[in-house]
Write a protein that holds these residues in place. Structure first.
Motif, PDB file in Angstrom:
ATOM      1  N   ILE A 205       1.432   5.228   1.394  1.00  0.00           N
ATOM      2  CA  ILE A 205       1.142   6.152   2.480  1.00  0.00           C
ATOM      3  C   ILE A 205       1.282   7.562   1.916  1.00  0.00           C
ATOM      4  O   ILE A 205       2.396   8.012   1.621  1.00  0.00           O
ATOM      5  CB  ILE A 205       2.113   5.940   3.652  1.00  0.00           C
ATOM      6  CG1 ILE A 205       2.096   4.478   4.109  1.00  0.00           C
ATOM      7  CG2 ILE A 205       1.778   6.882   4.806  1.00  0.00           C
ATOM      8  CD1 ILE A 205       3.219   4.115   5.058  1.00  0.00           C
TER       9      ILE A 205
ATOM     10  N   ASP B  56       0.852  -1.186   0.000  1.00  0.00           N
ATOM     11  CA  ASP B  56       0.000   0.000   0.000  1.00  0.00           C
ATOM     12  C   ASP B  56       0.889   1.237   0.000  1.00  0.00           C
ATOM     13  O   ASP B  56       2.088   1.164   0.298  1.00  0.00           O
ATOM     14  CB  ASP B  56      -0.914   0.018   1.228  1.00  0.00           C
ATOM     15  CG  ASP B  56      -2.181   0.843   0.999  1.00  0.00           C
ATOM     16  OD1 ASP B  56      -2.280   1.526  -0.044  1.00  0.00           O
ATOM     17  OD2 ASP B  56      -3.079   0.802   1.874  1.00  0.00           O
TER      18      ASP B  56
ATOM     19  N   LYS C  26      -0.184   5.385   8.174  1.00  0.00           N
ATOM     20  CA  LYS C  26      -0.906   4.142   7.904  1.00  0.00           C
ATOM     21  C   LYS C  26      -0.265   3.023   8.718  1.00  0.00           C
ATOM     22  O   LYS C  26       0.952   2.992   8.901  1.00  0.00           O
ATOM     23  CB  LYS C  26      -0.876   3.824   6.414  1.00  0.00           C
ATOM     24  CG  LYS C  26      -1.871   2.776   5.961  1.00  0.00           C
ATOM     25  CD  LYS C  26      -2.043   2.807   4.450  1.00  0.00           C
ATOM     26  CE  LYS C  26      -2.800   4.038   3.990  1.00  0.00           C
ATOM     27  NZ  LYS C  26      -3.165   3.984   2.550  1.00  0.00           N
TER      28      LYS C  26
ATOM     29  N   SER D 189       0.718  11.869   5.982  1.00  0.00           N
ATOM     30  CA  SER D 189      -0.316  11.005   6.549  1.00  0.00           C
ATOM     31  C   SER D 189       0.346   9.782   7.167  1.00  0.00           C
ATOM     32  O   SER D 189       1.557   9.592   7.060  1.00  0.00           O
ATOM     33  CB  SER D 189      -1.331  10.581   5.487  1.00  0.00           C
ATOM     34  OG  SER D 189      -0.753   9.656   4.581  1.00  0.00           O
TER      35      SER D 189
ATOM     36  N   ASN E 117      -0.457  11.538  12.687  1.00  0.00           N
ATOM     37  CA  ASN E 117      -0.380  10.468  11.689  1.00  0.00           C
ATOM     38  C   ASN E 117      -0.277   9.109  12.349  1.00  0.00           C
ATOM     39  O   ASN E 117      -0.875   8.126  11.886  1.00  0.00           O
ATOM     40  CB  ASN E 117       0.833  10.677  10.780  1.00  0.00           C
ATOM     41  CG  ASN E 117       0.721  11.914   9.913  1.00  0.00           C
ATOM     42  OD1 ASN E 117      -0.359  12.497   9.785  1.00  0.00           O
ATOM     43  ND2 ASN E 117       1.826  12.337   9.338  1.00  0.00           N
TER      44      ASN E 117
ATOM     45  N   ALA F 137      -2.810   5.912  12.181  1.00  0.00           N
ATOM     46  CA  ALA F 137      -2.313   4.624  11.697  1.00  0.00           C
ATOM     47  C   ALA F 137      -2.763   3.462  12.576  1.00  0.00           C
ATOM     48  O   ALA F 137      -2.987   2.355  12.083  1.00  0.00           O
ATOM     49  CB  ALA F 137      -0.787   4.662  11.617  1.00  0.00           C
TER      50      ALA F 137
END
Length: 244
Positions: free
Chosen positions: A37, A35, A43, A41, A154, A158
């Protein structure tokens, strides 16, 4: 011939041969999850014991703030000072990331420090296990900007999908791709992160983990926090592999 650690206060500790073997060949890795990020931000992702995972520079240099939590007991988390004791301040190949008291045990092992070849100033290193993470209050103090994006926020975002929150993110984290140097007198400095698109750091999970990653709003550290309007922040990515 065994490989031993050469940094940290407890030097000379033997490195388990399995990590050396894992580093020697990667043709057995099977990608199971990945994925992106987005910039500024955070995750989180779950990694099972024995899996291998990477934190990746997608579009060039970008600092990553990273937290490790025991997936089964998040009260056990990465501890910077314990890691400093065993590994030193700068993680490198085969460095292990140690958990907090009362466990004090490896959570993950770095198999590959940096897939690229950054040319850093003398005494500087690619990553650092001490230093914490930025907060909105810190941004306001330095720049005057209120409610600025931060690694603290962030990190909370997450871990929220795992039912966790600020309590877990207030604990220690380490920083990837932030070249740092701690001087003998205890002072220190960082320089601009250096990486090419696709460069990554790679880890072996020594236990079931929740990994939280923040794409730091300071970007590559080329611009000071006092001038946030000039900062260029970039995305990060992660990949998880089964070692088959």
């Amino acid at each position: 011939m065994s490989v031993v650690k050469k940094s940290g206060m407890l030097t000379g500790t033997a490195i388990d041969q399995k990590y050396v073997d894992l580093d020697a060949r990667r043709d057995f890795l099977r990608l199971v999850s990945q994925d992106v990020i987005p910039p500024c931000s955070g995750k989180g992702f779950s990694v099972s014991e024995g899996q291998i995972f990477r934190v990746i520079e997608v579009k060039g240099p970008q600092i990553a703030d990273v937290w490790f939590l025991n997936r089964d007991n998040p009260r056990e988390h990465f501890m910077g000072h314990a890691t400093f004791l065993y590994e030193g301040a700068y993680p490198k190949q085969f460095s292990q990331f140690w958990s907090c008291m009362p466990n004090i045990r490896p959570m993950a092992t770095m198999l590959l420090e940096h897939s690229g070849d950054p040319q850093l100033p003398e005494n500087f290193h690619n990553h650092v296990v001490l230093g914490g993470h930025c907060t909105a209050q810190q941004w306001e103090t330095v720049s005057g900007v209120k409610n600025h994006a931060s690694c603290h926020a962030n990190g909370i975002a997450a871990v929220e999908p795992f039912g966790l929150g600020e309590e877990q993110i207030s604990h220690d984290n380490f920083m990837l791709f932030q070249p740092s140097f701690i001087r003998p007198d205890g002072s220190g400095d960082s320089v601009t992160s250096q990486a090419d698109p696709g460069d990554y750091a790679e880890f072996f999970a020594d236990m079931d983990l929740i990994v939280a990653v923040s794409a730091c709003p300071v970007g590559d550290y080329a611009v000071p926090m006092s001038e946030p309007e000039r900062v260029t922040a970039r995305p990060l990515a992660f990949e998880i592999y089964d070692a088959t």
